[in-house]
Design an enzyme around this catalytic site. Structure first.
Site, PDB file in Angstrom:
ATOM      1  N   LYS A 160      28.708  12.322  70.543  1.00 47.73           N
ATOM      2  CA  LYS A 160      28.987  13.224  69.418  1.00 47.73           C
ATOM      3  C   LYS A 160      29.193  14.855  70.226  1.00 47.73           C
ATOM      4  O   LYS A 160      30.101  14.853  69.353  1.00 47.73           O
ATOM      5  CB  LYS A 160      28.803  12.072  68.429  1.00 47.73           C
ATOM      6  CG  LYS A 160      28.195  11.483  67.394  1.00 47.73           C
ATOM      7  CD  LYS A 160      27.646  10.806  66.212  1.00 47.73           C
ATOM      8  CE  LYS A 160      27.439   9.971  65.413  1.00 47.73           C
ATOM      9  NZ  LYS A 160      28.311   8.939  64.983  1.00 47.73           N
ATOM     10  N   LYS A 173      26.235  14.416  61.432  1.00 47.19           N
ATOM     11  CA  LYS A 173      26.499  13.006  61.808  1.00 47.19           C
ATOM     12  C   LYS A 173      24.809  12.482  62.812  1.00 47.19           C
ATOM     13  O   LYS A 173      24.371  14.036  63.104  1.00 47.19           O
ATOM     14  CB  LYS A 173      26.914  13.302  62.941  1.00 47.19           C
ATOM     15  CG  LYS A 173      27.837  13.938  63.640  1.00 47.19           C
ATOM     16  CD  LYS A 173      28.947  14.284  64.181  1.00 47.19           C
ATOM     17  CE  LYS A 173      30.212  14.879  63.681  1.00 47.19           C
ATOM     18  NZ  LYS A 173      30.295  13.480  63.359  1.00 47.19           N
TER      19      LYS A 173
HETATM   20  C1  26W Z   1      21.535  -2.392  66.954  1.00 43.53           C
HETATM   21  C2  26W Z   1      21.075  -1.527  66.727  1.00 43.53           C
HETATM   22  C3  26W Z   1      22.234  -0.387  65.830  1.00 43.53           C
HETATM   23  C4  26W Z   1      22.261   0.174  64.640  1.00 43.53           C
HETATM   24  C5  26W Z   1      22.732   1.314  64.201  1.00 43.53           C
HETATM   25  C6  26W Z   1      23.493   0.139  66.733  1.00 43.53           C
HETATM   26  C7  26W Z   1      23.889   1.013  66.438  1.00 43.53           C
HETATM   27  C8  26W Z   1      23.935   1.421  64.947  1.00 43.53           C
HETATM   28  C9  26W Z   1      24.795   2.459  64.648  1.00 43.53           C
HETATM   29  C10 26W Z   1      24.010   3.159  63.785  1.00 43.53           C
HETATM   30  C11 26W Z   1      26.205   1.968  63.595  1.00 43.53           C
HETATM   31  C12 26W Z   1      26.895   2.576  62.981  1.00 43.53           C
HETATM   32  O1  26W Z   1      26.887   3.517  62.332  1.00 43.53           O
HETATM   33  N1  26W Z   1      28.466   2.314  63.681  1.00 43.53           N
HETATM   34  C13 26W Z   1      29.234   3.790  62.834  1.00 43.53           C
HETATM   35  O2  26W Z   1      30.089   3.174  61.785  1.00 43.53           O
HETATM   36  C14 26W Z   1      30.683   3.551  60.986  1.00 43.53           C
HETATM   37  C15 26W Z   1      31.467   2.560  60.137  1.00 43.53           C
HETATM   38  O3  26W Z   1      32.394   1.872  60.565  1.00 43.53           O
HETATM   39  C16 26W Z   1      32.236   4.616  61.917  1.00 43.53           C
HETATM   40  O4  26W Z   1      33.025   5.042  61.737  1.00 43.53           O
HETATM   41  C17 26W Z   1      30.960   5.051  63.506  1.00 43.53           C
HETATM   42  O5  26W Z   1      32.379   5.473  63.933  1.00 43.53           O
HETATM   43  C18 26W Z   1      30.661   4.488  63.868  1.00 43.53           C
HETATM   44  O6  26W Z   1      29.272   4.910  65.142  1.00 43.53           O
END
Ligand code: 26W
Length: 834
Positions: A575, A569
């Site tokens: 995590k 992950k």
């Molecule tokens: C603002 C920039 C940004 C971009 C990407 C902030 C956070 C992210 C993450 C990479 C977003 C992400 O992947 N979240 C995940 O989404 C999955 C699908 O719903 C969930 O299963 C995960 O728990 C969650 O962390």
């Protein structure tokens, strides 16, 4: 829905062939051979004997593509005719994985293609390995988008996925001295045979400038006078359904300078200035999530977001609707799903287009907008809820800022009407926040604008309602809902685990891949010793396959007889890769201190896969420590090879497809209340791994479904976490109180994993002891105890296999087809359209 290239007889053609797609798909081995050789000649300009492997890969891809194109064109024509309601999925990420195998499977051509290539003396497996996966995402959110569009196509639901065609996707990770080094991911360097560029259909997207009012026949109206613009060039990709003859579209936008270069400046000799504007414009789609620690980086991100949603909305309104479409009927025709806050700037853009450009009055436009958008939240971490400073928005998108202000003003009037002048509440609910600087809360804007707001697992949706947006839940009863995430079984069971799929089909017959609840029928087989033996043999074969992959890729060996314990992950403190590492260090310390005889240790191979965001220093240090522990443990003869730590670099979809089917144990150990859902957890369970996990995200639902006997639960629950915070959490007390924990941390602090240099990992140690935000130490002892139960359970291989089968049998719920059904029923109301 249709694309800009949808065929129609608007040319006035009368020949019957001109009215329908003309490509006859190859349905025999000979036909496939002929088309493949033709593609080598016509598309690559080579004969078979003169071709190189890349030529062959591309010719093969074109042959498959040609087959799907016929269906695609037909679907686009039908969509245009029926104008059925569809989903425009707006997502900044699509983590697609390799396309060739998926498209072969979808078109039912796998066997024909394999035989056809063999007849040409080519091993299709070798060509498969040449494909560079489009890594246009970071993690779960991007992979989820890819699973969803697969399911929508498989269910014949009209859908266009909209996003950005990043020239460089998620970086390629390498390790130098155990530390992460990022390399650019030039996934397009050999071209992509799967994309259809349409430069002629480019949209002009504007930025900057100012706003003004003007008199429109006695009515005062607003308009935007932009300062500069770029071209958004669409690239179309086919999204084939699973053997149902359906092909939907993924449309990704690429930025191009409007005036490629200024000839006058160029002729005057100022070459640098001439290309400056071009570089500036084209930077917009250059990289996925540019580093945003600088103001320029932040601005570029907002540019990306506006760029792709503005192009997508225009594409939909101008090219997918029939020319005389009555815009008040939009809610019956489309729903724009906002995949997290990244595309939320679409809301004011849609309002701007409807009011300023189409001349609709504000109230009518707002009523339509509130029915045409829905928002999915994917996080609970406050730092991941995006805000944009008013200053930046005002400079880049001045008209949108005005629109946001007006939306907020009217919203707060309504809030006052409902709750009275409760200033505290007004401040808490305002879309505009004042501290630390005046800015726009994009999640609030999405909540106010969206017809529905959903979280991605039961627990997450409940926390979203109760903790993150409680005032909004009270204000908008019924707006909040849950849709638990899912994964596509086509890629993550059928393609990733052909042997397990074969075994399931032998038992249940066909049809389960699109009806995953049927896996329930496997429960009975869990009691059958022959089936258990066959299932165990599949797992063993998948481990051998993984061994081959890791050996070729990284020179790693997966030892026989080891339990495969996998944690893959994104690297993030919440995590808790550190918790996993403390378990490993504890096991190691037990052996070297003589407390445990190596021969008594259940042999285990720990596999990590994780990328750290380039600017996230602590995550990078943890990667360094994992590698450092790995090299010490793996080389220490006292361990007698019974513990092994492997960290193959550059974890991606392709590697996941190899790792997950081989895993025995799935690590899902986030601090309760932090992981929105997780989707890796579902992939592991559906491939027959048992989970060790906290009561977090979708783990909760996995455990409910598979049963406590088939899941290793440990650690604090979310209310317990809250309780400990409230009482005052002191990690050092846990350190003092637990001998094993103290010895593990002391060993790291002593420099045992850094050639005696205590300073290298000191920041990790002091972070754990004094600033342990994710309560690693508080859950340590429960985790160690649960791991002891894992060891004991694994000792009874037959019982373990039975549990693994029950995991598969009971997790059909986590098919993304079911997620799509939930979205359709609760949010979208977009039935299949055949
Ligand atoms: C603002 C920039 C940004 C971009 C990407 C902030 C956070 C992210 C993450 C990479 C977003 C992400 O992947 N979240 C995940 O989404 C999955 C699908 O719903 C969930 O299963 C995960 O728990 C969650 O962390």
């Amino acid at each position: 829905m249709t694309g800009p290239t949808a065929p129609s007889n608007s040319t006035g053609a009368t020949h019957p062939l001109a009215l329908a797609p003309v490509i006859a798909p190859p349905s025999t081995v000979d036909g496939f051979v002929r088309e493949f050789l033709q593609n080598l000649n016509l598309e690559r300009g080579v004969t078979l004997s003169a071709s190189n492997p890349n030529d062959r890969y591309i010719a093969l891809a074109y042959t498959v593509r040609d087959y799907l194109v016929a269906r695609w064109l037909e679907d686009q024509r039908r969509q245009r005719e029926t104008q059925a309601k569809g989903v425009c999925y707006l997502s900044a990420e699509y983590l697609l994985g390799r396309q060739l195998d998926n498209n072969l499977l979808a078109s039912g051509l796998t066997d024909i293609a394999t035989d056809a290539l063999a007849a040409c003396g080519i091993d299709i497996g070798e060509l498969r390995e040449l494909e560079v996966e489009p890594g246009l995402g970071n993690g779960g959110l991007g992979r989820l988008a890819a699973c969803f569009i697969d399911s929508l196509a498989t269910m014949s639901v009209p859908n266009v996925g909209y996003g950005i065609r990043y020239e460089y996707g998620i970086f390629r990770q390498t390790f130098v001295g155990g530390q992460q080094v990022e390399q650019p991911d030039a996934w397009l360097s050999l071209g992509s045979p799967w994309e259809f560029p349409h430069p002629e259909a480019a949209q002009t997207i504007s930025f900057g400038g100012h706003t003004e009012t003007y008199d429109d026949g006695g009515v005062t109206r607003n308009r935007w006078v932009p300062g500069w613009d770029v071209e958004a060039v669409p690239y179309n990709y086919m999204v084939p359904g699973y053997q149902n003859g359906r092909v939907n579209t993924l449309r990704l936008w690429s930025a191009k300078a409007t005036n490629s270069f200024d000839l006058r400046v160029f002729n005057s000799g100022d070459y640098e200035e001439a290309v400056r504007a071009q570089t500036f414009a084209e930077n917009i789609s250059k990289v996925l999530y540019p580093e945003d620690s600088t103001p320029q980086g932040k601005e570029l991100r907002l540019q990306q977001q506006y760029f792709f949603v503005a192009a997508s909305i225009r594409d939909f309104l101008d090219h997918q609707l029939l020319p005389d479409f009555d815009l008040t009927k939009l809610p019956e025709r489309v729903i724009f799903q906002l995949n997290d806050t990244h595309p939320v700037i679409a809301v004011p853009e849609f309002m701007r287009v409807l009011t300023d450009e189409k001349g609709m009055d504000w109230d009518a436009a707002w009523a339509i907008t509130q029915q045409c958008f829905a928002y999915t939240c994917h996080t609970l971490l406050p730092e991941a809820l995006e805000v944009w400073s008013v200053d930046l928005l005002g400079r880049l998108l001045p008209r949108h800022l005005e629109i946001i202000y007006r939306i907020n003003e009217e919203f707060l009037v309504a809030v006052r009407e409902r709750f009275g002048d409760d200033e505290m509440r007004i401040r808490n609910m305002s879309i505009i926040s004042e501290f630390p600087e005046r800015s726009v809360r994009m999640a609030y804007l999405a909540t106010v604008a969206g017809a529905k707001v959903n979280g991605v697992a039961e627990l997450h949706s409940q926390l979203l309602r109760d903790k993150v947006l409680p005032d909004f839940d009270e204000f908008y009863p019924g707006k909040f809902t849950n849709v638990t995430n899912g994964i596509t079984p086509r890629r993550f069971v059928r393609l990733a685990n052909p042997q397990l799929s074969g075994l399931i089909t032998e038992a249940l017959g066909g049809g389960w891949l699109t009806d995953m609840e049927r896996l329930r029928e496997l429960e009975a087989y869990a009691e059958d010793p022959d089936f258990r033996a066959a299932f165990a043999e599949v797992k063993a074969a998948n481990k051998r396959r993984l061994n081959d992959v890791l050996l070729a890729r990284d020179g790693f060996e997966v030892s026989d007889g080891h339990m495969l314990d996998v944690m893959v992950k994104r690297l993030h403190e919440y995590k808790r890769q550190m918790l996993k590492l403390l378990h490993i260090v504890t096991a190691y310390e037990g052996i070297v201190s003589g407390a445990v005889a190596a021969s008594d240790v259940q042999p285990r191979t720990f596999i990590f896969g994780a990328k750290a965001a380039p600017g996230y220093a602590m995550a990078k240090r943890i990667i360094h420590l994992i590698n450092a522990v790995g090299s010490v443990v793996n080389d220490d003869p006292r361990v007698e090879g019974r513990l092994k730590v492997l960290f193959p670099p550059n974890y991606n979809v392709t590697l996941a497809e190899r790792l997950i089917p081989a895993a025995d144990l799935s690590e899902q150990i986030s601090l309760a209340g932090k992981e929105a859902s997780g989707t890796g957890n579902m992939k592991f369970a559906l491939n027959g791994a048992l989970t060790i996990g906290t009561d977090d995200g979708a783990n909760v639902e996995i455990r409910q479904l598979v049963g406590d006997d088939n899941f290793f639960l440990f650690g604090m629950s979310e209310p317990e976490v809250e309780g400990l915070w409230a009482r005052g959490y002191k990690p050092s007390e846990f350190y003092q109180a637990d001998d094993h924990l103290r010895r593990a941390i002391d060993l790291i602090a002593s420099g045992a994993f850094s050639d005696g240099d205590k300073s290298v990992f000191e920041p990790i140690v002091s972070n754990l002891l004094y600033d342990d935000r994710f309560m690693v130490l508080a859950d340590y002892s429960a985790y160690i105890d649960a791991q002891a139960k894992v060891d004991a359970a694994y000792a009874d291989q037959d019982a373990w296999t039975r549990s693994a089968i029950l995991n598969v049998a009971r997790c059909g719920f986590f098919s993304s087809d079911r997620s799509m059904r939930d979205y359709i029923e609760r949010i979208w109301h977009t039935p299949p359209s055949l």
